[in-house]
Design an enzyme around this catalytic site. Structure first.
Site, mmCIF file in Angstrom:
data_model
loop_
_atom_site.group_PDB
_atom_site.id
_atom_site.type_symbol
_atom_site.label_atom_id
_atom_site.label_comp_id
_atom_site.label_asym_id
_atom_site.label_seq_id
_atom_site.Cartn_x
_atom_site.Cartn_y
_atom_site.Cartn_z
ATOM 1 C CG HIS A 106 45.466 84.878 39.998
ATOM 2 N ND1 HIS A 106 46.637 84.908 39.584
ATOM 3 C CD2 HIS A 106 44.749 85.899 39.501
ATOM 4 C CE1 HIS A 106 46.886 85.793 38.789
ATOM 5 N NE2 HIS A 106 45.722 86.647 38.887
ATOM 6 C CB CYS A 136 22.930 72.716 42.616
ATOM 7 S SG CYS A 136 24.306 72.254 41.491
#
Length: 229
Positions: A106, A136
């Site tokens: 998880h 980015c």
């Protein structure tokens, strides 16, 4: 060589002070899961989600591994066969308890994920959705946590471990969150012996071949001592 596959849930970290979904007055009760543990909730109010996980991260940093974590770390170190440790927990108490190569299905509080390019990097103590991705530059920072409706991590690796295991053990799991709640059924279908170690019977307790109930800090070290002889 024998192979033990262990799945742990929130119950193993509860005695370290980290709350579970079922706690009456814990951190989870102050938030609606739809708001803080779903992609839709993050899209609606990313700062609320970050506030929630910043609080969880702070709780984790203040917590210490307990005797159950330490026992599993010792099992991995001293067992003559293979021990694969899979956890639903997003804390790092297994690692701090001496475990290695833990599969965090998880995700982890210690990780950050860019929702734009999937780049991952270590999480700072305080995260914000406006922080730019170092890869980015998009301001799409989110916790590297698997939310409801998303696919857990490393499922192929987990199912491969199930196929090669000689014993499946679930520790501190509620048996309510899938796909992890289905692992015992998968193990039974493969003819693998199953054991539940839990504070109280889980929702899938009736499926296990054997079970022991009590505080994790008591029953897990006792079981590990028996396995190691």
């Amino acid at each position: 060589m024998t192979h033990i596959l262990i799945l742990t849930g929130a119950g193993i970290s509860a005695e370290s002070g980290l709350g579970t979904f079922r706690d009456v007055d814990g951190l989870w009760t102050k938030y609606d899961l739809e708001d803080v543990a779903t992609p839709e909730g993050f899209a609606r109010n990313p700062e609320l989600v970050h506030a929630f996980y910043n609080a969880r991260r702070a709780n984790c940093l203040d917590a210490a591994p307990n005797a159950a974590h330490g026992a599993l770390g010792r099992l991995q170190t001293e067992y003559k066969g293979l021990v694969t440790l899979v956890t639903q927990n997003v804390d790092d108490l297994h690692e701090r308890g001496g475990a290695r190569d833990v599969i965090h299905m998880h995700g982890e509080l210690a990780g950050t994920l860019c929702a734009a390019c999937d780049h991952r990097w270590p999480a700072p103590p305080e995260m914000s959705s406006t922080a730019p991705c170092p890869s980015c530059s998009a301001p799409r920072t989110r916790p590297d946590i698997v939310w409801f409706g998303e696919m857990p991590y490393q499922m192929d690796e987990i199912y491969l471990a199930l196929e090669t295991a000689d014993l499946f053990v679930a520790i501190g799991t509620s048996g309510t969150v899938y796909p992890a709640a289905g692992f015992v059924g998968e193990a039974r279908a493969l003819g693998i012996p199953t054991l539940e170690l839990n504070l109280e019977p889980s929702d899938t307790a009736g499926i296990f071949d054997d079970a022991r109930f009590g505080p994790a800090t008591q029953i897990v070290p006792t079981w590990v001592d028996e396995v190691l002889g």
